[in-house]
Structure formats: C-alpha cells, structure tokens
Design a protein around this motif. Sequence first.
Motif, PDB file in Angstrom:
ATOM      1  N   ARG A  55       0.811  -1.222   0.000  1.00  0.00           N
ATOM      2  CA  ARG A  55       0.000   0.000   0.000  1.00  0.00           C
ATOM      3  C   ARG A  55       0.841   1.267   0.000  1.00  0.00           C
ATOM      4  N   ASP A  56       1.896   1.290   0.814  1.00  0.00           N
ATOM      5  CA  ASP A  56       2.596   2.538   1.099  1.00  0.00           C
ATOM      6  C   ASP A  56       3.749   2.808   0.131  1.00  0.00           C
ATOM      7  N   ALA A  57       4.339   3.981   0.285  1.00  0.00           N
ATOM      8  CA  ALA A  57       5.482   4.364  -0.551  1.00  0.00           C
ATOM      9  C   ALA A  57       6.759   3.740  -0.007  1.00  0.00           C
ATOM     10  N   TYR A  58       7.638   3.345  -0.937  1.00  0.00           N
ATOM     11  CA  TYR A  58       8.912   2.735  -0.566  1.00  0.00           C
ATOM     12  C   TYR A  58      10.037   3.402  -1.342  1.00  0.00           C
ATOM     13  N   PRO A  59      11.268   3.304  -0.812  1.00  0.00           N
ATOM     14  CA  PRO A  59      12.402   3.937  -1.500  1.00  0.00           C
ATOM     15  C   PRO A  59      12.595   3.376  -2.908  1.00  0.00           C
ATOM     16  N   ILE A  60      13.060   4.232  -3.798  1.00  0.00           N
ATOM     17  CA  ILE A  60      13.396   3.790  -5.144  1.00  0.00           C
ATOM     18  C   ILE A  60      14.766   3.101  -5.097  1.00  0.00           C
ATOM     19  N   LEU A  61      14.801   1.850  -5.494  1.00  0.00           N
ATOM     20  CA  LEU A  61      16.028   1.064  -5.462  1.00  0.00           C
ATOM     21  C   LEU A  61      16.641   0.864  -6.840  1.00  0.00           C
ATOM     22  N   PHE A  62      15.809   0.972  -7.874  1.00  0.00           N
ATOM     23  CA  PHE A  62      16.252   0.630  -9.222  1.00  0.00           C
ATOM     24  C   PHE A  62      16.173   1.816 -10.171  1.00  0.00           C
ATOM     25  N   PRO A  63      17.151   1.933 -11.081  1.00  0.00           N
ATOM     26  CA  PRO A  63      17.093   2.992 -12.095  1.00  0.00           C
ATOM     27  C   PRO A  63      16.041   2.666 -13.149  1.00  0.00           C
ATOM     28  N   VAL A  85      27.744 -12.915   5.357  1.00  0.00           N
ATOM     29  CA  VAL A  85      26.383 -13.446   5.399  1.00  0.00           C
ATOM     30  C   VAL A  85      25.586 -12.842   4.252  1.00  0.00           C
ATOM     31  N   THR A  86      24.550 -13.553   3.803  1.00  0.00           N
ATOM     32  CA  THR A  86      23.674 -13.049   2.744  1.00  0.00           C
ATOM     33  C   THR A  86      22.247 -12.906   3.261  1.00  0.00           C
ATOM     34  N   ILE A  87      21.666 -11.737   3.042  1.00  0.00           N
ATOM     35  CA  ILE A  87      20.228 -11.547   3.278  1.00  0.00           C
ATOM     36  C   ILE A  87      19.534 -11.720   1.926  1.00  0.00           C
ATOM     37  N   ILE A  88      18.620 -12.663   1.854  1.00  0.00           N
ATOM     38  CA  ILE A  88      17.798 -12.840   0.660  1.00  0.00           C
ATOM     39  C   ILE A  88      16.397 -12.334   1.002  1.00  0.00           C
ATOM     40  N   SER A  89      15.951 -11.317   0.296  1.00  0.00           N
ATOM     41  CA  SER A  89      14.684 -10.662   0.638  1.00  0.00           C
ATOM     42  C   SER A  89      13.801 -10.542  -0.599  1.00  0.00           C
ATOM     43  N   THR A  90      12.553 -10.192  -0.345  1.00  0.00           N
ATOM     44  CA  THR A  90      11.621  -9.979  -1.449  1.00  0.00           C
ATOM     45  C   THR A  90      10.652  -8.865  -1.105  1.00  0.00           C
ATOM     46  N   GLY A  91      10.098  -8.232  -2.144  1.00  0.00           N
ATOM     47  CA  GLY A  91       9.074  -7.215  -1.945  1.00  0.00           C
ATOM     48  C   GLY A  91       9.504  -6.094  -1.028  1.00  0.00           C
ATOM     49  N   THR A  92       8.625  -5.737  -0.116  1.00  0.00           N
ATOM     50  CA  THR A  92       8.853  -4.601   0.779  1.00  0.00           C
ATOM     51  C   THR A  92      10.025  -4.807   1.729  1.00  0.00           C
ATOM     52  N   GLN A  93      10.376  -6.045   2.004  1.00  0.00           N
ATOM     53  CA  GLN A  93      11.456  -6.294   2.957  1.00  0.00           C
ATOM     54  C   GLN A  93      12.838  -6.009   2.372  1.00  0.00           C
ATOM     55  N   THR A  94      12.933  -5.795   1.081  1.00  0.00           N
ATOM     56  CA  THR A  94      14.249  -5.549   0.499  1.00  0.00           C
ATOM     57  C   THR A  94      14.821  -4.210   0.944  1.00  0.00           C
ATOM     58  N   SER A  95      14.028  -3.151   0.955  1.00  0.00           N
ATOM     59  CA  SER A  95      14.546  -1.864   1.422  1.00  0.00           C
ATOM     60  C   SER A  95      14.893  -1.930   2.903  1.00  0.00           C
ATOM     61  N   ARG A  96      14.126  -2.669   3.678  1.00  0.00           N
ATOM     62  CA  ARG A  96      14.441  -2.836   5.101  1.00  0.00           C
ATOM     63  C   ARG A  96      15.710  -3.664   5.285  1.00  0.00           C
ATOM     64  N   SER A  97      15.925  -4.624   4.406  1.00  0.00           N
ATOM     65  CA  SER A  97      17.136  -5.444   4.477  1.00  0.00           C
ATOM     66  C   SER A  97      18.376  -4.619   4.156  1.00  0.00           C
ATOM     67  N   LEU A  98      18.252  -3.717   3.205  1.00  0.00           N
ATOM     68  CA  LEU A  98      19.364  -2.821   2.899  1.00  0.00           C
ATOM     69  C   LEU A  98      19.667  -1.913   4.082  1.00  0.00           C
ATOM     70  N   ILE A 120       9.695  -7.974  12.120  1.00  0.00           N
ATOM     71  CA  ILE A 120      10.217  -7.924  10.751  1.00  0.00           C
ATOM     72  C   ILE A 120      10.860  -6.574  10.439  1.00  0.00           C
ATOM     73  N   SER A 121      11.135  -5.777  11.458  1.00  0.00           N
ATOM     74  CA  SER A 121      11.764  -4.471  11.259  1.00  0.00           C
ATOM     75  C   SER A 121      13.225  -4.643  10.846  1.00  0.00           C
ATOM     76  N   PRO A 122      13.873  -3.581  10.345  1.00  0.00           N
ATOM     77  CA  PRO A 122      15.304  -3.663  10.037  1.00  0.00           C
ATOM     78  C   PRO A 122      16.132  -4.137  11.226  1.00  0.00           C
ATOM     79  N   ASN A 123      15.743  -3.743  12.429  1.00  0.00           N
ATOM     80  CA  ASN A 123      16.463  -4.197  13.616  1.00  0.00           C
ATOM     81  C   ASN A 123      16.361  -5.708  13.801  1.00  0.00           C
ATOM     82  N   HIS A 124      15.209  -6.261  13.484  1.00  0.00           N
ATOM     83  CA  HIS A 124      15.045  -7.705  13.608  1.00  0.00           C
ATOM     84  C   HIS A 124      15.830  -8.443  12.518  1.00  0.00           C
TER      85      HIS A 124
END
Length: 317
Positions: A170-178, A197-210, A301-305
Amino acid sequence: MKTLLSDKKVSMRDALSETILKFTQEDENVYVLDGDLATSTKIDIVANENPKKFLQMGIAEQNMMSVAAGLTTTGIQPWTFTFAAFLAKRAIDQIQVQIAQPKLNVKMVGGYSGLLTGLTGKTHQALEDIAIFRSLANMVVLAPADATEVKKVMEFARSYDGPVYIRLARDAYPILFPNDYNFKLGKAVTLNEGTDVTIISTGTQTSRSLEAAEKLEAEGVSVAVVHMPSIKPIDKEAIIKAAETTGAIVTAEEHSIIGGLGSAVAEVLVEEKPVPMLRVGVKDRNSESGPNEQMLEKYEISPNHVAQAVKDVLKKK
C-alpha cells in the motif's frame, strides 16, 4: 558499502495506475477488472480516463476470476485487481480450477499485501498469499521492491502467456532501481556485495534489508543483499552461490515464515547446499492493526530484527 537506496519514496499504487492505464490505451486486448477497490488500488484512473476498458465486478471476487477466465479464452488479456487477502483466500478455488490448471493468460494483482495495510484489520491483511500462489502449478509469483520494479514486472506480465500473480504493498517505498533496470523472470538481483552473510529478501522487505545491512556494515559485518522479485520460479543458482560465498543466509519477507520466501530458499538449500539459515517473517500468529513502525516491531520484521537475525545466524557458522 554500496546500495541503491534513495531518499525518494514512491507508492507502488501510483506506478501501477500509470502503467495499467498505458496498457489499456496501447493494447485493445487489455481490460481491467475491479473488485470494488479501484480507489484504494488507484486503478480508478482507468475508470476515469479509459472507461470502456474498465469492468466493475463488485465485491464478488470469485465471480471476477471466473469472468476473467472466460474473457481470456476470447483473446482478451484481463488484469484483475483487489486486495491480496481476497485473491489468495476468497477466490482461490476459481483461480486454481479455472485459471491455473488450464494455464490461462490472466494477470492477478494483489494490493495491500502484508501487514502495513492502513489500519484495515486482520481480515484485509495477506500473510499467506505467497505460500498459496506458489503452490499452484503453472503460476508465476512476483513481488517487486519499488515503483520502478512494479512497472517492469507488469511489462513482463503483459508479454508472458500464462497466469501471473503480482504482490504489491500500500505505502510508498524507496526507489532502489534505475529506470533502465531490466527485470528477468526467475532471476535474483544482488544489491549489495558481502562476504560474511547473505540476506535474501523480497518485496517490501528488500529496502528494510538494505537498511539492516547498512547498520551491520557500520559494526564491521560484511553483508550481501540479494533481492528475489521472482519467487516462482526462484533463482536456485543465486541461492546456491550465496551459500557458497558467505556460508550463512537470512531470508526476509513481509509474510508468514511458513510457505513463503524463507521456505522456498530453505527447500533449495537443503537439497543443494545446506548452510546455517534463519527466516525473518511473521511467526505462526494472527495479526492486528496498528501504526506501521509498531507493527514491524511487534511482528519482528523491522530492520532491527533483520540485523539481529544476521548476528544470530553468524553464531551458527
């Protein structure tokens, strides 16, 4: 540390509305079917500017999917829009029998996925949709991370002959891709290189993973971030490479930890390259409404988690 995080945030719904209007104007075969949520999903732009291509199906999602199945047999490419919760749970029988089994060319867009659905309540939140859709034979399951990728996966879906489920927030998320980013079905995107270590993320969790990776980098942890927009088919090679390169994996998704991205990644690892792994997602519990930041913290599921899961999995190496 190099990331594509931007201060600019854009709603996936805005990208969706612009793109679907363009499709209906360019292609005589593209039609929009709405489950009485056009204002929320912002596809009302089609109703206002190209009404001949807009079919209001009302609060009758099962019938909407049956109509879509019928339309596609006449050469029309129907795009169906409602909340992810209603597609995945209310209309799943029609989707399975009438669309997935015969592999019909229906595009399904589930808006308001995950936890952050604007205080709509647990009935309108979808934490099971990835698990449900990826279990259907012939189904493609996509979860873009930003507005740019929304446009790219929609362009792919338009060209693909078969059923596609696109999971949006629903909400706005950071632009990650050109703007010249090229989405490829079944391929992951490495957004950050790392060795620990590798974080593998999808959808909205990718910006939080970064965001989590940036915090960890400041603490001396080298974190790779791999975005997985294509959950089915999934990029097995990228998962195996991550296991070989860093030897530990954390998955992150705004979805139940049961049956979603974490399960899909674990399936690959256990068969091909077992390494320590932890899943960040909503535990086996019902959700509720609340302010976004409080929801992310309460349901872990926050960036801290995500950052804490990285620290925990490193102990298992």
